[in-house]
Design an enzyme around this catalytic site. Structure first.
Site, PDB file in Angstrom:
ATOM      1  N   SER A 251       0.784  -1.133   0.017  1.00 15.31           N
ATOM      2  CA  SER A 251      -0.137   0.187  -0.088  1.00 15.31           C
ATOM      3  C   SER A 251       0.919   1.268   0.054  1.00 15.31           C
ATOM      4  O   SER A 251       2.281   1.179  -0.155  1.00 15.31           O
ATOM      5  CB  SER A 251      -0.938   0.017   1.215  1.00 15.31           C
ATOM      6  OG  SER A 251       0.021   0.401   2.260  1.00 15.31           O
ATOM      7  N   LYS A 252       0.251   2.411  -0.004  1.00 18.57           N
ATOM      8  CA  LYS A 252       0.909   3.690   0.063  1.00 18.57           C
ATOM      9  C   LYS A 252       1.806   3.821   0.764  1.00 18.57           C
ATOM     10  O   LYS A 252       2.941   4.476   1.009  1.00 18.57           O
ATOM     11  CB  LYS A 252      -0.080   4.883  -0.073  1.00 18.57           C
ATOM     12  CG  LYS A 252      -0.786   4.993  -1.319  1.00 18.57           C
ATOM     13  CD  LYS A 252      -0.947   6.283  -1.528  1.00 18.57           C
ATOM     14  CE  LYS A 252      -1.697   6.391  -3.155  1.00 18.57           C
ATOM     15  NZ  LYS A 252      -3.161   6.086  -2.953  1.00 18.57           N
ATOM     16  N   ARG A 253       1.767   2.983   2.229  1.00 17.99           N
ATOM     17  CA  ARG A 253       2.546   3.094   3.298  1.00 17.99           C
ATOM     18  C   ARG A 253       4.047   2.800   2.829  1.00 17.99           C
ATOM     19  O   ARG A 253       5.018   3.072   3.413  1.00 17.99           O
ATOM     20  CB  ARG A 253       2.058   2.201   4.615  1.00 17.99           C
ATOM     21  CG  ARG A 253       1.158   3.058   5.319  1.00 17.99           C
ATOM     22  CD  ARG A 253       0.777   2.021   6.388  1.00 17.99           C
ATOM     23  NE  ARG A 253      -0.094   0.799   5.786  1.00 17.99           N
ATOM     24  CZ  ARG A 253       0.832  -0.524   6.291  1.00 17.99           C
ATOM     25  NH1 ARG A 253       1.872  -0.570   6.607  1.00 17.99           N
ATOM     26  NH2 ARG A 253       0.236  -1.643   5.491  1.00 17.99           N
ATOM     27  N   GLY A 255       5.437   3.194  -0.026  1.00 22.34           N
ATOM     28  CA  GLY A 255       5.980   4.102  -0.965  1.00 22.34           C
ATOM     29  C   GLY A 255       4.949   3.858  -2.132  1.00 22.34           C
ATOM     30  O   GLY A 255       3.852   3.756  -2.156  1.00 22.34           O
TER      31      GLY A 255
END
Ligand code: GLU
Length: 489
Positions: A251-253, A255
């Site tokens: 996920s965006k966490r 990167g």
């Protein structure tokens, strides 16, 4: 029973919902489907699942198409847009209503929400209780003609199991009692994913459905519809998820998740494609080498030749940024300069940079730099001194090799000597520098290091004398003589 399809008749699709950009997981699904279609000589269809009107946008569609093009994934049919195919979904629903596999549901959103909340409070799984099942078709028609709105739900058998053979996960069985009577058509006439995906996959004669394992739990709802419609099942192949390095879902966490952000980071498309292909798929024995570790670098032709559903891993894949960086350096290194140049030019366009050197000079320079590049970004930053006269000098390199004014003066004088060198080739430029160092009683190394900084702006570069020849006499003379100003800047 799965369809009996000759392999060259395979039809597969990529069916993104344009509610976000093309993300890594979607791109991997697209790539596997595309590789499978190309491997089997079948057809690859692109279908945009844009029935979520509020969250879908044209910008996202374009972003997805750009991402696919960047990866070199082409399609044989489409893009088809579900928003333009609504009559097909209504017709499919009518068939299901007529055959008694679906029914009208008059429960309002408020009623459903209240019941859901009550169930949740009681610690029960909120599930539609099927209360509208008993409404006779004639009564439903009458209520609708009087202006009531209704959704259409699928009538899931109360008992038994719904099963299918997944090409990756094997036999999958779901207890029908665990499935609720899911909505096919909302009361506003918009189909749910469950309906439109089946209607389209049937209409488009899909033989294989390759998609993320997050859709496994949706599959029994689709299988039930195929059965209700008397249609043979396609072959389902669910691809395990992609996890971040901490083993949670990517996920965006972790990167960047959008494919195009990898382009923006200077990743070359072939590297990304090769990396993605091996994210959850392995060529198995075909990658074994007698004399070393398994091969990991494969051309697209090889990937197409080797791809098979059997090679899809059963366990989740981990996205490894270091591995991607490794692929990138390997690919940049291996490119023919003429093929790398357009990618570098695109990078320059993005960075608003215009080289002043000629195409031939640039082509002759690329091989020097390819070995050292970690990403295309290097060509618009640390390598700029090779492509024009505007470049920045790395302050740390200045500090390290040019903080002694005597060295700077020597380099300026060396520049003058170079101006009168008749044949400006590697042996002669080197000889001149070494003779000059001996004459001045200084170490050649100190002059080489200092000259490297003035000529390239960096403390590391290819062999200095190769760089000199590549830059040409005039530039070398000028940059060495202009050392003082460069330092003052
Ligand atoms: N639109 C769905 C998605 O983006 C497609 C799922 C499928 O391939 O059936 O997840």
């Amino acid at each position: 029973m799965p369809m009996n399809t000759a392999l060259h008749d395979t039809r597969v699709r990529f069916a993104p919902s344009p509610t976000g950009y093309l993300h890594v997981g979607g791109a991997r699904t697209a790539l596997f489907s595309w590789l499978f279609a190309r491997h089997t000589g079948g057809t690859f269809v692109l279908r945009i699942e844009d029935t979520d009107f509020e969250r879908s946008s044209e910008e996202m569609v374009n972003g997805i198409l750009d991402g696919l093009r960047w990866l070199g994934i082409d399609w044989d049919e489409g893009p088809f847009y579900q928003s333009q195919r609504l009559p097909l979904y209504t017709a499919t629903v009518h068939k299901l209503l007529e055959s008694g596999h679906a029914y009208h549901c008059f429960c309002t959103r408020e009623e459903l929400e209240l019941r859901r909340a009550t169930a949740a409070e009681a610690g029960k799984t909120p599930r539609y209780d099927g209360r509208c099942r008993t409404i006779e078709a004639a009564e439903a028609t009458q209520r609708i003609s009087q202006g009531e709105t209704a959704a259409v739900r699928f009538m899931v058998p109360r008992d038994g199991v719904t099963a299918f053979d997944d090409a990756v996960f094997g036999r999958m069985e779901f207890a029908n009692a665990e499935l609720e009577d899911f909505v096919l058509l909302r009361s506003d006439g918009i189909p749910t994913y469950h309906l439109s995906v089946v209607a389209d996959d049937l209409d488009m004669r899909m033989t294989h459905i390759i998609r993320g394992a997050d859709h496994l739990s949706n599959t029994p709802k689709q299988v039930l519809q195929y059965q209700a419609l008397g249609a043979p099942l396609p072959i389902f192949a669910h691809v395990p998820l992609i996890l971040g390095p901490d083993k949670t879902r990517l996920s965006k966490r972790h990167g960047a998740t959008s494919v195009m952000s990898y382009k923006d980071m200077g990743i070359v498309p072939e590297a990304f494609r090769n990396f993605l292909a091996l994210l959850g798929w392995s060529p198995g024995e075909l990658a074994k080498q007698a004399d070393g570790p398994d091969r990991e670098l494969f051309s697209t032709d090889e990937l197409v030749r080797m791809f098979s559903l059997d090679g899809i891993a059963h366990s989740n894949a981990v996205f490894n940024n270091d591995k991607l960086a490794w692929y990138n350096t390997e690919y940049i290194r291996a490119y023919d300069p003429a093929r790398l140049l357009p990618l570098i030019e695109e990078e320059w366009r993005q960075a608003n940079y215009k080289p002043t050197r000629s195409r031939d000079e640039i082509l002759a320079t690329i091989p020097l730099l390819q070995q050292r590049a970690r990403s295309l970004k290097d060509f618009s930053s640390t390598f700029l001194a090779y492509f024009g006269d505007k470049f920045e000098v790395d302050p740390a390199a200045l500090q390290k090799f040019l903080s002694n004014p005597a060295v700077v003066d020597h380099l300026a004088e060396l520049g003058q000597r170079y101006a009168s060198l008749e044949v400006f080739d590697e042996p002669r430029t080197e000889q001149l520098l070494r003779d000059f160092a001996a004459e001045k009683g200084v170490k050649a190394g100190a002059l080489i290091n200092g000259a490297r900084v003035l000529l390239t702006g960096q403390s590391v570069a290819p062999s200095l004398f190769t760089v000199m020849v590549c830059l040409g006499q005039q530039r070398v003379v000028h940059r060495l003589q202009a050392g003082k100003q460069a330092i003052a800047l």
